[in-house]
Design a protein around this motif. Structure first.
Motif, PDB file in Angstrom:
ATOM      1  N   GLN A  22       0.831  -1.203   0.000  1.00 33.04           N
ATOM      2  CA  GLN A  22       0.000   0.000   0.000  1.00 33.04           C
ATOM      3  C   GLN A  22       0.870   1.260   0.000  1.00 33.04           C
ATOM      4  OE1 GLN A  22      -3.651   0.459  -0.104  1.00 33.04           O
ATOM      5  NE2 GLN A  22      -2.610   2.326  -0.767  1.00 33.04           N
ATOM      6  N   ILE A  23       1.956   1.229   0.749  1.00 33.84           N
ATOM      7  CA  ILE A  23       2.894   2.357   0.743  1.00 33.84           C
ATOM      8  C   ILE A  23       3.455   2.564  -0.662  1.00 33.84           C
ATOM      9  CG2 ILE A  23       5.126   3.180   1.616  1.00 33.84           C
ATOM     10  CD1 ILE A  23       4.467   1.726   4.256  1.00 33.84           C
ATOM     11  N   HIS A  24       3.792   1.471  -1.336  1.00 31.34           N
ATOM     12  CA  HIS A  24       4.315   1.566  -2.705  1.00 31.34           C
ATOM     13  C   HIS A  24       3.260   2.148  -3.647  1.00 31.34           C
ATOM     14  CE1 HIS A  24       6.877  -2.132  -1.361  1.00 31.34           C
ATOM     15  NE2 HIS A  24       7.250  -1.010  -0.771  1.00 31.34           N
ATOM     16  N   ASN A  25       2.018   1.705  -3.492  1.00 27.00           N
ATOM     17  CA  ASN A  25       0.922   2.283  -4.284  1.00 27.00           C
ATOM     18  C   ASN A  25       0.825   3.795  -4.066  1.00 27.00           C
ATOM     19  OD1 ASN A  25      -0.171   0.262  -5.838  1.00 27.00           O
ATOM     20  ND2 ASN A  25      -2.082   0.095  -4.705  1.00 27.00           N
ATOM     21  N   ASN A  26       0.975   4.202  -2.807  1.00 29.46           N
ATOM     22  CA  ASN A  26       0.868   5.635  -2.489  1.00 29.46           C
ATOM     23  C   ASN A  26       1.974   6.438  -3.174  1.00 29.46           C
ATOM     24  OD1 ASN A  26      -1.248   4.891  -0.841  1.00 29.46           O
ATOM     25  ND2 ASN A  26      -0.077   5.041   1.065  1.00 29.46           N
ATOM     26  N   VAL A  27       3.183   5.869  -3.212  1.00 29.96           N
ATOM     27  CA  VAL A  27       4.303   6.555  -3.863  1.00 29.96           C
ATOM     28  C   VAL A  27       4.046   6.676  -5.361  1.00 29.96           C
ATOM     29  CG1 VAL A  27       6.760   6.413  -4.437  1.00 29.96           C
ATOM     30  CG2 VAL A  27       5.978   5.911  -2.105  1.00 29.96           C
ATOM     31  N   ILE A  28       3.580   5.594  -5.960  1.00 28.79           N
ATOM     32  CA  ILE A  28       3.270   5.630  -7.399  1.00 28.79           C
ATOM     33  C   ILE A  28       2.166   6.642  -7.674  1.00 28.79           C
ATOM     34  CG2 ILE A  28       2.292   4.298  -9.313  1.00 28.79           C
ATOM     35  CD1 ILE A  28       3.762   1.849  -8.127  1.00 28.79           C
ATOM     36  N   GLU A  29       1.142   6.666  -6.833  1.00 29.72           N
ATOM     37  CA  GLU A  29       0.062   7.640  -7.015  1.00 29.72           C
ATOM     38  C   GLU A  29       0.596   9.068  -6.942  1.00 29.72           C
ATOM     39  OE1 GLU A  29      -3.876   9.203  -4.621  1.00 29.72           O
ATOM     40  OE2 GLU A  29      -3.529   7.030  -4.674  1.00 29.72           O
ATOM     41  N   SER A  30       1.536   9.317  -6.043  1.00 26.08           N
ATOM     42  CA  SER A  30       2.082  10.672  -5.927  1.00 26.08           C
ATOM     43  C   SER A  30       2.828  11.075  -7.198  1.00 26.08           C
ATOM     44  CB  SER A  30       3.003  10.780  -4.710  1.00 26.08           C
ATOM     45  OG  SER A  30       4.205  10.053  -4.908  1.00 26.08           O
ATOM     46  N   ILE A  31       3.509  10.114  -7.829  1.00 18.47           N
ATOM     47  CA  ILE A  31       4.200  10.397  -9.094  1.00 18.47           C
ATOM     48  C   ILE A  31       3.182  10.706 -10.186  1.00 18.47           C
ATOM     49  CG2 ILE A  31       5.664   9.415 -10.908  1.00 18.47           C
ATOM     50  CD1 ILE A  31       7.025   7.730  -8.693  1.00 18.47           C
ATOM     51  N   VAL A  32       2.128   9.898 -10.241  1.00 14.64           N
ATOM     52  CA  VAL A  32       1.096  10.098 -11.276  1.00 14.64           C
ATOM     53  C   VAL A  32       0.394  11.436 -11.075  1.00 14.64           C
ATOM     54  CG1 VAL A  32      -1.020   9.179 -12.289  1.00 14.64           C
ATOM     55  CG2 VAL A  32       0.778   7.608 -11.538  1.00 14.64           C
ATOM     56  N   ARG A  33       0.114  11.791  -9.835  1.00 14.86           N
ATOM     57  CA  ARG A  33      -0.538  13.085  -9.570  1.00 14.86           C
ATOM     58  C   ARG A  33       0.353  14.252  -9.976  1.00 14.86           C
ATOM     59  NH1 ARG A  33      -5.216  13.240  -6.792  1.00 14.86           N
ATOM     60  NH2 ARG A  33      -5.931  11.345  -5.722  1.00 14.86           N
ATOM     61  N   GLU A  34       1.664  14.086  -9.825  1.00 15.03           N
ATOM     62  CA  GLU A  34       2.574  15.158 -10.216  1.00 15.03           C
ATOM     63  C   GLU A  34       2.673  15.291 -11.728  1.00 15.03           C
ATOM     64  OE1 GLU A  34       7.137  16.734  -9.228  1.00 15.03           O
ATOM     65  OE2 GLU A  34       6.439  14.803  -8.439  1.00 15.03           O
ATOM     66  N   TYR A  35       2.543  14.149 -12.421  1.00 20.02           N
ATOM     67  CA  TYR A  35       2.676  14.152 -13.888  1.00 20.02           C
ATOM     68  C   TYR A  35       1.495  13.397 -14.510  1.00 20.02           C
ATOM     69  CZ  TYR A  35       7.515  15.206 -12.535  1.00 20.02           C
ATOM     70  OH  TYR A  35       8.643  15.754 -11.971  1.00 20.02           O
ATOM     71  N   PRO A  36       0.269  13.935 -14.408  1.00 18.64           N
ATOM     72  CA  PRO A  36      -0.908  13.174 -14.848  1.00 18.64           C
ATOM     73  C   PRO A  36      -0.958  12.891 -16.348  1.00 18.64           C
ATOM     74  CG  PRO A  36      -1.505  15.439 -14.319  1.00 18.64           C
ATOM     75  CD  PRO A  36      -0.097  15.245 -13.842  1.00 18.64           C
ATOM     76  N   ASP A  37      -0.283  13.692 -17.171  1.00 18.21           N
ATOM     77  CA  ASP A  37      -0.325  13.427 -18.606  1.00 18.21           C
ATOM     78  C   ASP A  37       0.842  12.564 -19.065  1.00 18.21           C
ATOM     79  OD1 ASP A  37       1.647  15.293 -18.271  1.00 18.21           O
ATOM     80  OD2 ASP A  37       0.925  16.685 -19.805  1.00 18.21           O
ATOM     81  N   GLN A  38       1.470  11.845 -18.099  1.00 15.27           N
ATOM     82  CA  GLN A  38       2.562  10.936 -18.432  1.00 15.27           C
ATOM     83  C   GLN A  38       2.201   9.475 -18.190  1.00 15.27           C
ATOM     84  OE1 GLN A  38       5.915  11.887 -19.345  1.00 15.27           O
ATOM     85  NE2 GLN A  38       5.386  14.051 -19.450  1.00 15.27           N
ATOM     86  N   TRP A  39       1.180   9.228 -17.370  1.00 12.87           N
ATOM     87  CA  TRP A  39       0.834   7.857 -16.995  1.00 12.87           C
ATOM     88  C   TRP A  39      -0.178   7.289 -17.985  1.00 12.87           C
ATOM     89  CZ3 TRP A  39      -3.304   5.148 -14.188  1.00 12.87           C
ATOM     90  CH2 TRP A  39      -2.889   3.923 -13.640  1.00 12.87           C
ATOM     91  N   ILE A  40      -0.141   5.986 -18.235  1.00 15.93           N
ATOM     92  CA  ILE A  40      -0.994   5.397 -19.273  1.00 15.93           C
ATOM     93  C   ILE A  40      -2.409   5.126 -18.729  1.00 15.93           C
ATOM     94  CG2 ILE A  40       0.876   4.480 -20.695  1.00 15.93           C
ATOM     95  CD1 ILE A  40       0.451   1.769 -19.337  1.00 15.93           C
ATOM     96  N   TRP A  41      -3.203   6.172 -18.732  1.00 12.85           N
ATOM     97  CA  TRP A  41      -4.573   6.088 -18.228  1.00 12.85           C
ATOM     98  C   TRP A  41      -5.465   5.177 -19.065  1.00 12.85           C
ATOM     99  CZ3 TRP A  41      -5.921   7.883 -13.573  1.00 12.85           C
ATOM    100  CH2 TRP A  41      -5.128   8.866 -12.989  1.00 12.85           C
ATOM    101  N   MET A  42      -5.020   4.786 -20.264  1.00  8.60           N
ATOM    102  CA  MET A  42      -5.839   3.894 -21.090  1.00  8.60           C
ATOM    103  C   MET A  42      -5.819   2.459 -20.571  1.00  8.60           C
ATOM    104  SD  MET A  42      -2.685   4.506 -22.305  1.00  8.60           S
ATOM    105  CE  MET A  42      -2.873   5.831 -23.489  1.00  8.60           C
ATOM    106  N   HIS A  43      -4.888   2.137 -19.657  1.00 10.29           N
ATOM    107  CA  HIS A  43      -4.852   0.801 -19.072  1.00 10.29           C
ATOM    108  C   HIS A  43      -6.045   0.606 -18.133  1.00 10.29           C
ATOM    109  CE1 HIS A  43      -3.454  -2.866 -17.235  1.00 10.29           C
ATOM    110  NE2 HIS A  43      -3.494  -2.305 -16.042  1.00 10.29           N
ATOM    111  N   LYS A  44      -6.601  -0.598 -18.110  1.00  6.23           N
ATOM    112  CA  LYS A  44      -7.769  -0.906 -17.269  1.00  6.23           C
ATOM    113  C   LYS A  44      -7.306  -1.219 -15.842  1.00  6.23           C
ATOM    114  CE  LYS A  44     -10.371  -2.776 -21.200  1.00  6.23           C
ATOM    115  NZ  LYS A  44     -11.039  -3.981 -21.751  1.00  6.23           N
ATOM    116  N   ARG A  45      -6.835  -0.176 -15.160  1.00  8.39           N
ATOM    117  CA  ARG A  45      -6.215  -0.370 -13.843  1.00  8.39           C
ATOM    118  C   ARG A  45      -7.190  -0.908 -12.812  1.00  8.39           C
ATOM    119  NH1 ARG A  45      -4.201  -2.212 -10.435  1.00  8.39           N
ATOM    120  NH2 ARG A  45      -2.633  -1.500  -8.926  1.00  8.39           N
ATOM    121  N   TRP A  46      -8.451  -0.540 -12.890  1.00 10.52           N
ATOM    122  CA  TRP A  46      -9.434  -0.964 -11.898  1.00 10.52           C
ATOM    123  C   TRP A  46     -10.381  -2.029 -12.456  1.00 10.52           C
ATOM    124  CZ3 TRP A  46      -7.808   4.107 -12.522  1.00 10.52           C
ATOM    125  CH2 TRP A  46      -7.206   4.712 -11.423  1.00 10.52           C
TER     126      TRP A  46
END
Length: 336
Positions: A280-304
């Protein structure tokens, strides 16, 4: 096998694989024909023209951004993020093809700024291995090859790409940069632990949904997302450090390879709890990176995409398949 499945297996998929593979080969050859800046501008223009017509992808990106941000972003902002992602992705793929022969730190430093290498260096020099925790920003393939290019012994585990020729090509390119590649299908966990104990960096990504990897439903952008547990598990079994890092494409067509401080493990002695808690801590770190650079992460992936119901059906089908295979094997043994 139904007619549609046969058509997909024997016609559509082979044709698609052929086209994709030779498109990649063409891109690698295109660098001999036109300058990089011209190619980036041309490929960017093509995807900008095409994006309004990619309705299913637009919808998936919009739905994922809505799930993550709710009303914090307008529909226009979500549309623009989606377009930016595709532009960044296409430009990054272009560069990956253009630089397919580059293998040294000096060659890459012409285009990459390395930030925070001291975090990786300090963890690596302890000699207990480093788990390089990498999110799927548009430059994830660069994130994977940069540690060995920078001079760190590096291994990686990967799932096979469904396109066999493209899978071989990508493995060859990784290995040509000094990476030791392990296939997840080879049940290689013990080999990965051995590599870490030998002091290797290990490339690992946990921000994609996969039913075939042991995971748990953990929070990601405020919603349960089926998340692989391998990073925390390997850290506990090997003593390796966990260092997050990501490649960010910049507006000037250069890149930032950002290495963050080591994530310390929080250990209570309850292994199952500790694996979930640290993941969960690792997820939080990844989320913080994505929030900082939202147009860099592959939102087309079916993450949920995976839900507890889908997972339950998958596990039941896998159990039945194992029982069926065991029964068939017993019949074969009885005949012999």
């Amino acid at each position: 096998m139904g007619r549609k499945k046969r058509l997909k297996k024997y016609v559509i998929r082979p044709v698609r694989n052929f086209c994709v593979y030779y498109l990649v080969q063409f891109l690698c050859l295109e660098r001999y024909i036109i300058p990089r800046k011209v190619a980036l501008a041309w490929h960017s223009l093509l995807i900008r023209i095409a994006y309004p017509f990619l309705k299913p992808m637009q919808k998936r990106i919009h739905d994922n951004l809505t799930l993550a941000y709710g009303d914090q972003k307008s529909d226009q902002e979500k549309y623009q993020i989606g377009k930016n992602i595709l532009v960044n992705l296409v430009k990054t793929f272009t560069d990956y093809a253009w630089w397919s022969q580059k293998k040294t730190r000096a060659e890459f430093l012409k285009y990459f700024t390395i930030e925070g290498e001291e975090h990786l260096k300090a963890a690596y020099e302890r000699g207990k291995g480093v788990l390089c925790l990498i999110p799927h920003t548009c430059g994830w393939e660069f994130s994977a090859i940069l540690p060995p290019i920078l001079g760190y012994e590096t291994s990686a585990v990967s799932s096979k790409i469904k396109n066999p020729a493209l899978n071989r090509f990508m493995i060859e390119k990784r290995e040509s940069r000094g990476m030791k590649n392990f296939s997840r299908q080879d049940h290689c966990y013990d080999k990965l632990i051995e590599a870490l104990k030998n002091g290797d960096c290990m490339i690992i990504m946990i921000d994609q949904d996969s039913l075939n990897i042991r995971g748990e439903f953990l929070d990601f952008f405020g919603h349960p997302a089926y998340t692989p547990l391998g990073c925390a598990r390997m850290a506990m079994d090997s003593g390796a450090a966990i260092v997050p890092m990501a490649t960010i494409r910049l507006d000037d067509d250069h890149y930032l390879f950002k290495i963050l401080p080591e994530i310390p493990m929080e250990i209570t002695g309850d292994k199952d709890y500790d694996i979930k808690h640290n993941t969960q801590i690792h997820n939080n770190v990844i989320e913080s990176i994505v929030r900082e650079y939202p147009d860099q992460w592959i939102w087309m992936h079916k993450r949920w995409n995976t839900t507890p119901e889908i997972l339950a059906v998958h596990l039941e089908n896998r159990r039945k398949r194992k029982e069926r295979l065991a029964a068939e094997q017993n019949k074969e043994n009885a005949k012999s």
